[in-house]
Design an enzyme around this catalytic site. Structure first.
Site, PDB file in Angstrom:
ATOM      1  N   GLY A  12     -26.729   1.791   2.796  1.00 18.10           N
ATOM      2  CA  GLY A  12     -25.463   2.395   1.918  1.00 18.10           C
ATOM      3  C   GLY A  12     -25.886   2.148   0.943  1.00 18.10           C
ATOM      4  CB  VAL A  13     -28.175   2.529  -2.127  1.00 14.43           C
ATOM      5  CG1 VAL A  13     -29.131   1.645  -1.365  1.00 14.43           C
ATOM      6  CG2 VAL A  13     -29.064   4.162  -1.697  1.00 14.43           C
ATOM      7  N   GLY A  14     -24.308   4.017  -2.183  1.00 12.17           N
ATOM      8  CA  GLY A  14     -23.867   4.276  -2.771  1.00 12.17           C
ATOM      9  C   GLY A  14     -23.461   3.300  -4.346  1.00 12.17           C
ATOM     10  CB  VAL A  21     -20.413  -0.777  -3.332  1.00 12.08           C
ATOM     11  CG1 VAL A  21     -20.989  -3.117  -2.681  1.00 12.08           C
ATOM     12  CG2 VAL A  21     -19.020  -1.194  -3.472  1.00 12.08           C
ATOM     13  CE  LYS A  55      -4.447   1.260   0.682  1.00  9.95           C
ATOM     14  NZ  LYS A  55      -5.647   0.099  -0.490  1.00  9.95           N
TER      15      LYS A  55
HETATM   16  P1  NAD Z   1     -19.538   5.084  -1.799  1.00 12.44           P
HETATM   17  O1  NAD Z   1     -19.080   6.212  -1.013  1.00 12.44           O
HETATM   18  O2  NAD Z   1     -20.105   5.846  -3.318  1.00 12.44           O
HETATM   19  O3  NAD Z   1     -21.577   4.962  -0.563  1.00 12.44           O
HETATM   20  C1  NAD Z   1     -21.451   4.811   0.155  1.00 12.44           C
HETATM   21  C2  NAD Z   1     -22.539   5.195   0.741  1.00 12.44           C
HETATM   22  O4  NAD Z   1     -23.176   5.287   2.007  1.00 12.44           O
HETATM   23  C3  NAD Z   1     -23.052   6.614   0.068  1.00 12.44           C
HETATM   24  O5  NAD Z   1     -24.027   6.532  -0.720  1.00 12.44           O
HETATM   25  C4  NAD Z   1     -23.165   7.476   1.428  1.00 12.44           C
HETATM   26  O6  NAD Z   1     -24.914   8.230   0.964  1.00 12.44           O
HETATM   27  C5  NAD Z   1     -24.356   5.964   2.240  1.00 12.44           C
HETATM   28  N1  NAD Z   1     -23.357   6.358   4.096  1.00 12.44           N
HETATM   29  C6  NAD Z   1     -22.761   7.196   4.748  1.00 12.44           C
HETATM   30  N2  NAD Z   1     -22.718   7.268   5.932  1.00 12.44           N
HETATM   31  C7  NAD Z   1     -24.567   6.946   6.287  1.00 12.44           C
HETATM   32  C8  NAD Z   1     -24.619   6.383   7.561  1.00 12.44           C
HETATM   33  N3  NAD Z   1     -24.392   6.687   8.369  1.00 12.44           N
HETATM   34  N4  NAD Z   1     -25.730   5.361   7.003  1.00 12.44           N
HETATM   35  C9  NAD Z   1     -26.322   4.613   5.590  1.00 12.44           C
HETATM   36  N5  NAD Z   1     -25.650   5.357   4.321  1.00 12.44           N
HETATM   37  C10 NAD Z   1     -24.098   6.062   4.762  1.00 12.44           C
HETATM   38  O7  NAD Z   1     -18.750   3.753  -1.738  1.00 12.44           O
HETATM   39  P2  NAD Z   1     -18.604   2.711  -1.791  1.00 12.44           P
HETATM   40  O8  NAD Z   1     -17.689   2.663  -3.001  1.00 12.44           O
HETATM   41  O9  NAD Z   1     -20.090   2.608  -2.670  1.00 12.44           O
HETATM   42  O10 NAD Z   1     -17.823   1.434  -0.982  1.00 12.44           O
HETATM   43  C11 NAD Z   1     -18.689   1.593   0.240  1.00 12.44           C
HETATM   44  C12 NAD Z   1     -18.231   0.470   1.149  1.00 12.44           C
HETATM   45  O11 NAD Z   1     -17.876  -0.528   0.290  1.00 12.44           O
HETATM   46  C13 NAD Z   1     -17.035   1.237   2.191  1.00 12.44           C
HETATM   47  O12 NAD Z   1     -16.767   1.213   3.291  1.00 12.44           O
HETATM   48  C14 NAD Z   1     -16.363   0.631   0.839  1.00 12.44           C
HETATM   49  O13 NAD Z   1     -14.818   1.236   2.302  1.00 12.44           O
HETATM   50  C15 NAD Z   1     -16.564  -0.670   1.249  1.00 12.44           C
HETATM   51  N6  NAD Z   1     -15.313  -0.983  -0.309  1.00 12.44           N
HETATM   52  C16 NAD Z   1     -15.857  -0.650  -1.589  1.00 12.44           C
HETATM   53  C17 NAD Z   1     -15.428  -1.094  -3.159  1.00 12.44           C
HETATM   54  C18 NAD Z   1     -15.647  -0.350  -4.293  1.00 12.44           C
HETATM   55  O14 NAD Z   1     -15.231  -1.250  -5.060  1.00 12.44           O
HETATM   56  N7  NAD Z   1     -16.268   0.568  -3.981  1.00 12.44           N
HETATM   57  C19 NAD Z   1     -14.220  -1.770  -2.799  1.00 12.44           C
HETATM   58  C20 NAD Z   1     -14.313  -2.765  -1.171  1.00 12.44           C
HETATM   59  C21 NAD Z   1     -14.654  -2.304  -0.017  1.00 12.44           C
END
Ligand code: NAD
Length: 369
Positions: free
Chosen positions: A180-182, A184, A80
């Site tokens: 969380g519907v971001g 992923v 990393k």
């Molecule tokens: P993102 O930022 O796109 O989505 C996260 C979502 O969670 C957002 O919509 C945000 O508004 C919401 N959120 C934040 N705090 C909240 C709360 N208290 N209650 C409800 N919703 C809340 O992130 P992502 O890329 O979708 O990743 C989600 C998780 O998965 C993170 O922890 C990230 O580290 C992990 N992750 C992601 C990937 C990837 O490929 N993107 C890979 C491995 C791990």
């Protein structure tokens, strides 16, 4: 801080401090273990309080990558990097290209990618100076956005957990809460709805919620804090970390936890045990969310979407193996995941002592005459 004590404590192989005055680059690259292959891990750009905090973080994160790659069946080691500073103020082509030259100097021992604070565009600057970078856009032959693959891995891991817990791995009729519907979470919702699951979601971002409910009007939305009380079979944390803690575990109705968030257990031992006491099956986060890493690792052999998807689906069997090991050896699932990773590193490390006889750079046979 005694730097060598810190580096040797957890078995790191190499730590490189990089400085370029003109661009303001101050970076640390940590290579934890290369038994299985080159150390792959993202570059985090973050305004650390001080250099010590940056070093501690990069040592912790690089070690985590060793376990993640090993448990995911990848021929990769753990590494990393961190760039110290405020990305909003410091980012420039010059800085990333300077960084790329340091990565190139490691001759492939470390392969970088995006992480918190860095983007695909930044990696494309890095790529001008080094061959050892992944996370490039599809337009340039890379793997693009990892989120759909991360979601696919979570979905497969969830099916494995359901199979282990209930004997039935279909999500049809299963009640799932997605926190969380971001990037992923929304892809996970698509897969769940398609599979016939009854989905409950929450988010603090109204726009993200709307994007999902417009597509799937039948979905139930709850307030962020009510997600822990939802009457569901599976809880899928896909927002922030540490949501499994003494304040939430007692409220869960689910018998399976399977989500993408990193560091879901606020305190591994305490909260891992608390889940087990409530008979809630916990799918270790760093394994179930490895789809993005598997996807990016595919770039190393020339990106192929079909092959990547196939490998990501393999998370299903890995998760199942972890649960079986946990049961047979009386371990908590996240400890069984660590054991699986360590056994693979030890086992593959041992076979590498065999002389291959011919000059080859092939993975797993990398002793070169
Ligand atoms: P993102 O930022 O796109 O989505 C996260 C979502 O969670 C957002 O919509 C945000 O508004 C919401 N959120 C934040 N705090 C909240 C709360 N208290 N209650 C409800 N919703 C809340 O992130 P992502 O890329 O979708 O990743 C989600 C998780 O998965 C993170 O922890 C990230 O580290 C992990 N992750 C992601 C990937 C990837 O490929 N993107 C890979 C491995 C791990």
């Amino acid at each position: 801080m005694l730097i060598f004590d810190e580096i040797t404590k957890k078995g790191h192989e190499q730590v490189v401090f990089c400085h370029d005055e003109a661009s303001g680059l101050r970076a640390i690259i940590a290579i934890h273990d290369t038994t299985l292959g080159p150390a792959l891990g993202g570059t985090r750009f973050y305004p650390y309080e001080d250099d010590e905090a940056a070093l501690i973080d990069v040592l912790r994160l690089s070690r985590g990558m060793t376990y993640k790659s090993a448990a995911s069946g990848l021929n990769l080691g753990g590494g990393k990097a961190v760039i110290i500073g405020n990305p909003k103020k410091l980012k420039s082509e010059q800085l990333f290209r300077a960084y790329g030259r340091f990565v190139q100097g490691l001759a492939g021992r470390y392969i970088t990618a995006e992480d918190v604070g860095t983007t695909v565009r930044d990696m494309e600057w890095v790529r001008h100076e080094t061959d050892f970078v992944t996370g490039i856009s599809r337009a340039l032959g890379g793997s693009g956005d990892p989120s759909p693959m991360t979601a696919l891995g979570v979905f497969e891991g969830m099916r494995a957990a359901l199979a282990f817990r209930t004997g039935k791995e279909s999500v049809d009729g299963v009640r799932v809460s997605v926190q969380g519907v971001g990037a992923v979470g929304r892809h996970l919702v698509d897969l769940l709805v398609h599979g016939g699951a009854q989905v409950v979601i929450c988010d603090i971002d109204q726009q993200n919620l709307k994007m999902v409910t417009t597509k799937h009007p039948e979905i139930l939305v709850v307030e962020p804090d009510d997600i822990y009380d939802a009457a569901v079979d599976v809880y899928a944390p896909c927002a922030m970390g540490a949501t499994l803690n003494p304040g939430t575990i007692g409220r869960l109705k689910a018998s399976v936890v399977a989500g993408s968030a990193n560091n879901q257990l606020a305190l591994e031992d305490r909260d891992g045990a608390a889940l087990a006491e409530r008979d809630i099956l916990y799918s270790p986060d760093y394994v179930i969310n490895a789809g993005g890493l598997i996807n990016v690792a595919n770039e190393l052999e020339g990106y192929n979407d079909v092959r990547a998807r196939q490998q990501v689906k393999g998370i299903h069997d890995i998760i199942l193996d972890i649960f079986k090991l946990a049961r047979s050896e009386g371990r908590l699932p996240y400890k069984a995941a660590n054991t699986l990773a360590l056994r693979r590193i030890e086992g593959i490390g041992r076979i590498k002592n065999h002389w291959c006889g011919v000059q080859t750079q092939k993975r797993g046979c990398d002793r070169v005459i």
